[in-house]
Design a protein around this motif. Structure first.
Motif, PDB file in Angstrom:
ATOM      1  N   VAL A 175       0.842  -1.200   0.000  1.00 48.15           N
ATOM      2  CA  VAL A 175       0.000   0.000   0.000  1.00 48.15           C
ATOM      3  C   VAL A 175       0.879   1.251   0.000  1.00 48.15           C
ATOM      4  O   VAL A 175       0.608   2.222  -0.721  1.00 48.15           O
ATOM      5  N   ALA A 176       1.941   1.219   0.801  1.00 47.57           N
ATOM      6  CA  ALA A 176       2.856   2.360   0.846  1.00 47.57           C
ATOM      7  C   ALA A 176       3.502   2.593  -0.514  1.00 47.57           C
ATOM      8  O   ALA A 176       3.667   3.742  -0.950  1.00 47.57           O
ATOM      9  N   MET A 177       3.846   1.516  -1.210  1.00 48.89           N
ATOM     10  CA  MET A 177       4.499   1.658  -2.508  1.00 48.89           C
ATOM     11  C   MET A 177       3.542   2.233  -3.545  1.00 48.89           C
ATOM     12  O   MET A 177       3.941   3.035  -4.399  1.00 48.89           O
ATOM     13  N   LEU A 178       2.271   1.821  -3.498  1.00 46.09           N
ATOM     14  CA  LEU A 178       1.279   2.409  -4.403  1.00 46.09           C
ATOM     15  C   LEU A 178       1.148   3.907  -4.142  1.00 46.09           C
ATOM     16  O   LEU A 178       1.097   4.717  -5.074  1.00 46.09           O
ATOM     17  N   GLY A 179       1.087   4.282  -2.862  1.00 45.54           N
ATOM     18  CA  GLY A 179       1.005   5.703  -2.525  1.00 45.54           C
ATOM     19  C   GLY A 179       2.259   6.462  -2.920  1.00 45.54           C
ATOM     20  O   GLY A 179       2.187   7.591  -3.411  1.00 45.54           O
ATOM     21  N   ALA A 180       3.419   5.832  -2.722  1.00 43.80           N
ATOM     22  CA  ALA A 180       4.676   6.476  -3.098  1.00 43.80           C
ATOM     23  C   ALA A 180       4.729   6.747  -4.594  1.00 43.80           C
ATOM     24  O   ALA A 180       5.120   7.844  -5.028  1.00 43.80           O
ATOM     25  N   SER A 181       4.327   5.764  -5.391  1.00 42.16           N
ATOM     26  CA  SER A 181       4.344   5.960  -6.848  1.00 42.16           C
ATOM     27  C   SER A 181       3.425   7.102  -7.262  1.00 42.16           C
ATOM     28  O   SER A 181       3.781   7.925  -8.117  1.00 42.16           O
ATOM     29  N   LEU A 182       2.249   7.178  -6.647  1.00 44.72           N
ATOM     30  CA  LEU A 182       1.296   8.235  -6.978  1.00 44.72           C
ATOM     31  C   LEU A 182       1.835   9.608  -6.589  1.00 44.72           C
ATOM     32  O   LEU A 182       1.745  10.570  -7.358  1.00 44.72           O
TER      33      LEU A 182
END
Length: 289
Positions: free
Chosen positions: A149-156
């Motif tokens: 979830v953190a990685m999805l948010g980081a990419s965004l």
């Protein structure tokens, strides 16, 4: 005249430096909190960034440009915090594969917020990239960890920062854009780092200085790659980052090789490469017409 082979070589080198940087972060991340790791990485990189701000001292920036710099620094700060957290929670290969979502988010954001036209090829690339992300995450078939979830948010968030940088790049020199990013992110990370600070030795300082060096070299090689050849020619070479991440994760960190992650990363990378190639063709046709 373009030089595709030179562009590919520069892009391969860029990928090696990026993977080296992420490996160092993962190596040190178990001993140092994510916020402190992120702060040290940017703070130790300031010696590379400060000379880039020289044009700013001579000409200054407008209030609007200052707001854009602050906005980019804020979203990039949050994105970096999430990225460093993800690095300590999920395998190296998964972080690398999900990083490929950044250009897809940029493509989508450019159409939504910068007024770029909705093209069928871009929509198809976005759809394919989402399929690739689902292949990596496989919700319902395995647990989706906080790191995912953190990685999805980081990419965004990092993609949002790139969109702000795109707006800024037409107003101030590129070196100022890069230098201001380093300065604002360092300041933005400071309070988060202070809140969780733990003592670090010279060994850790040396490792984080290494990440700053690797990041600088990676961005330099990427710039040289873009100058040597069109993005459509060099973009597929970035897929090697996933190969090296899988190998390094297995050898250095004992991480299992997950074929689904490689497949999902390949789907995302294919989507990115296809849209980059089509954009290059469209620009060439427009220039010739």
């Amino acid at each position: 005249m373009t030089r595709p082979l030179a562009g590919i070589v520069w892009m391969v080198l860029s990928g090696l430096f990026f993977v080296g940087m992420t490996a160092i972060v993962k190596h040190v991340g178990s001993d140092v909190p994510a916020a402190q790791s992120a702060f040290l990485r940017f703070a130790l990189g300031l010696p590379f960034a400060v000379p880039m701000l020289w044009p700013l001292w001579r000409t200054g920036v407008t209030a609007g440009q200052a707001r854009l710099c602050a906005l980019r620094g804020a979203v990039h700060t949050l994105g970096v915090l999430l990225w460093f957290f993800a690095m300590t929670r999920i395998p190296l290969a998964e972080v690398t594969a999900m990083n490929y979502l950044n250009p897809i988010y940029v493509t989508l954001g450019a159409a939504l917020f910068l007024g770029e036209r909705w093209e069928a090829r871009r929509l198809l690339a976005v759809g394919a990239a989402l399929v690739g992300a689902l292949v990596i995450l496989r919700p319902g078939l395995r647990a989706v960890e906080p790191g995912h979830v953190a990685m999805l948010g980081a990419s965004l968030l990092l993609a949002s920062g790139y969109l702000v940088a795109k707006r800024l790049s037409g107003q101030v020199p590129a070196t100022v854009v890069v230098g201001m990013l380093s300065a604002t992110v360092t300041l933005g990370l400071l309070p988060f780092a202070v809140a969780v600070w733990v003592p670090v030795g010279w060994a850790e300082i040396g490792w984080f200085f290494g990440t700053a060096c690797f990041a600088t070299l990676a961005h330099y090689c990427m710039t040289r790659a873009f100058a040597a050849a069109p993005a459509g020619a060099t973009q597929p070479a970035t897929f090697l980052q996933l190969v090296w991440s899988v190998l390094l994760g297995a050898v250095a960190f004992g991480e299992p090789v997950d074929g689904w992650v490689i497949l999902g990363g390949g789907i995302i990378m294919a989507a990115v490469s296809a849209v980059a190639w089509r954009e290059a063709v469209a620009r060439r046709v427009a220039a010739e017409g």
